[in-house]
Scaffold this motif. Structure first.
Motif, PDB file in Angstrom:
ATOM      1  N   PRO A 304      57.494  24.523  37.060  1.00  0.00           N
ATOM      2  CA  PRO A 304      56.051  24.478  37.322  1.00  0.00           C
ATOM      3  C   PRO A 304      55.764  24.334  38.811  1.00  0.00           C
ATOM      4  CG  PRO A 304      56.624  23.039  35.496  1.00  0.00           C
ATOM      5  CD  PRO A 304      57.920  23.494  36.092  1.00  0.00           C
ATOM      6  N   GLN A 310      55.342  30.529  37.448  1.00  0.00           N
ATOM      7  CA  GLN A 310      54.248  31.453  37.148  1.00  0.00           C
ATOM      8  C   GLN A 310      54.768  32.749  36.531  1.00  0.00           C
ATOM      9  OE1 GLN A 310      51.049  31.678  40.161  1.00  0.00           O
ATOM     10  NE2 GLN A 310      52.274  30.251  41.363  1.00  0.00           N
ATOM     11  N   PHE A 313      55.149  32.235  32.867  1.00  0.00           N
ATOM     12  CA  PHE A 313      53.876  32.406  32.161  1.00  0.00           C
ATOM     13  C   PHE A 313      53.582  33.887  31.923  1.00  0.00           C
ATOM     14  CE2 PHE A 313      52.226  28.195  34.072  1.00  0.00           C
ATOM     15  CZ  PHE A 313      52.721  27.483  32.990  1.00  0.00           C
ATOM     16  N   GLU A 317      53.230  35.948  28.397  1.00  0.00           N
ATOM     17  CA  GLU A 317      52.058  36.787  28.130  1.00  0.00           C
ATOM     18  C   GLU A 317      52.464  38.203  27.744  1.00  0.00           C
ATOM     19  OE1 GLU A 317      48.161  38.577  30.523  1.00  0.00           O
ATOM     20  OE2 GLU A 317      49.215  36.806  31.304  1.00  0.00           O
ATOM     21  N   THR A 326      44.367  28.722  29.371  1.00  0.00           N
ATOM     22  CA  THR A 326      44.219  28.406  30.792  1.00  0.00           C
ATOM     23  C   THR A 326      44.389  26.915  31.060  1.00  0.00           C
ATOM     24  OG1 THR A 326      42.713  30.270  31.078  1.00  0.00           O
ATOM     25  CG2 THR A 326      42.680  28.567  32.776  1.00  0.00           C
ATOM     26  N   GLN A 329      48.056  25.999  31.036  1.00  0.00           N
ATOM     27  CA  GLN A 329      48.718  26.454  32.262  1.00  0.00           C
ATOM     28  C   GLN A 329      48.356  25.554  33.444  1.00  0.00           C
ATOM     29  OE1 GLN A 329      48.900  30.649  33.255  1.00  0.00           O
ATOM     30  NE2 GLN A 329      48.201  31.227  31.212  1.00  0.00           N
ATOM     31  N   ASP A 330      47.073  25.222  33.551  1.00  0.00           N
ATOM     32  CA  ASP A 330      46.629  24.375  34.666  1.00  0.00           C
ATOM     33  C   ASP A 330      47.288  23.007  34.615  1.00  0.00           C
ATOM     34  OD1 ASP A 330      45.050  26.409  35.576  1.00  0.00           O
ATOM     35  OD2 ASP A 330      43.177  25.629  34.728  1.00  0.00           O
TER      36      ASP A 330
END
Length: 363
Positions: A304, A310, A313, A317, A326, A329-330
């Motif tokens: 992270p 990223q 992620f 996806e 979201t 992820q944040d």
């Protein structure tokens, strides 16, 4: 002055990394609203037509910001040039561009060095030099009669040879022979003698005799004769540094307890760079290339707050057909950022406390 040069080198590598992200985004006409070197409060900033450029107080990296989640942004949410509205591949290019920029920059640094000042090389001679014998009263080497400047040619009549492996072979034999008498064949300016040394058992279970080792040889410079050779030699050194970096990270994972103390933060990196700048500024190219490669490898790790995280992620996806929520992820990225900053602060404090000037204050 040497410290400022080292800081400048480190800052330049961070700028190169962030410029990679920035250039990849702008090349694809993706909106970018922030370009920052460092984190925290802004020390200086400039507002361009669309992007704010800032130098911030905490020197632990940098970032390129996008208006996707900026509540004050005037850009419509359905704008096709927002990063989040681009295909996965476009976003992957932007995210990985920092790593690619660091690798490309490292390669051209090495090409520049070999084309100008050359790479340092050692013409190895037989044996291993002992430049220092530790002066503790119970030093095994001191008791055996070993002196600073001695050249160890052989152990138990086994020649160490003339190569970069001589030190490794010497160390391996000593460490694997606690409490076992060893015959060292030692060369001095006027004579060659044999000494018996018995390594003592260290706290780590390995033998030690209390000396510092150095390769026996003379340093020369390997300089390219033409541009073609410069690119070729640069590629070879680039490959070697990448291999060393990957091996170093592998050792950190496999032998974390013994390797963690070797992890260097910004202060230690600047200290190393300053020493190189003082002793041989020509090697700053190689130093900068090595740090640039390390930045690339670190950032591609699937953790992270790093580029690799990223990319994970994006991979998820691409596989499931939709992004993770979201908010999730944040939360993951913010947690990673806090941990990363915490590690950075810890390394800064530890390395600063270990600087010679601070050690002298408390002695």
């Amino acid at each position: 002055m040497s410290v400022l040069i080292a800081i400048g080198v480190l800052a330049l590598l961070i700028v190169v990394h962030e410029l990679g992200h920035f250039a990849a985004a702008r090349w694809q006409s993706i909106h970018v609203n922030r370009f920052s070197i460092g984190f925290g409060p802004a020390l200086a900033k400039y507002q361009g037509k669309e992007t704010e450029y800032a130098l911030r107080a905490i020197p632990l990296g940098g970032y390129v910001g996008f208006p996707d989640d900026d509540p004050d942004s005037q850009i419509p949410n359905n704008d096709p040039d927002l990063l989040r509205n681009r295909p996965v591949f476009d976003r992957a290019i932007v995210i990985s561009a920092g790593v690619i920029a660091n690798l490309i920059f490292a390669y051209f640094l090495l090409v520049t060095q070999v084309a100008t000042v050359g790479f340092p090389q050692i013409n190895y001679q037989e044996g291993v030099i002992i430049p220092e014998v530790f002066t503790a009263e119970n030093s095994v080497a001191k008791q055996a009669g070993i002196q600073a400047g001695d050249i160890v040619l052989a152990i138990n009549d086994q020649p160490l040879g003339a190569s970069q492996n001589a030190i490794i072979d010497f160390r391996d034999i000593i460490q694997s022979s606690p409490a076992q008498p060893l015959k060292l064949t030692i060369k001095r300016p006027t004579e060659t003698i044999d000494l018996i040394v018995t390594p003592e058992l260290g706290s780590d279970g390995q033998g030690k005799i209390g000396v510092r080792l150095a390769p026996n040889g003379e340093e020369t410079r390997l300089k390219a004769d033409n541009f073609g050779q410069a690119f070729s030699l640069g590629a070879g050194e680039f490959q070697r540094l990448i291999l060393l970096t990957v091996q170093g990270f592998g050792q950190l994972v496999s032998n974390f307890k013994d390797s963690v103390q070797q992890v260097a933060g910004p202060v230690k990196i600047v200290e190393y760079g300053a020493a190189i700048a003082r002793n041989d500024a020509g090697n700053l190219f190689q130093f900068a290339a090595l740090i640039s490669i390390n930045l690339a490898v670190i950032n591609i790790l699937p953790l992270p707050a790093l580029d690799g995280g990223q990319l994970v992620f994006l991979l998820i996806e691409a596989l499931v057909g939709k992004p993770l929520p979201t908010k999730l992820q944040d939360n993951i990225m913010q947690t990673g950022l806090v941990l990363l900053l915490g590690l950075g602060v810890f390394l800064i404090v530890r390395d600063t406390a270990n600087l010679a000037v601070f050690q002298d204050l408390f002695q």
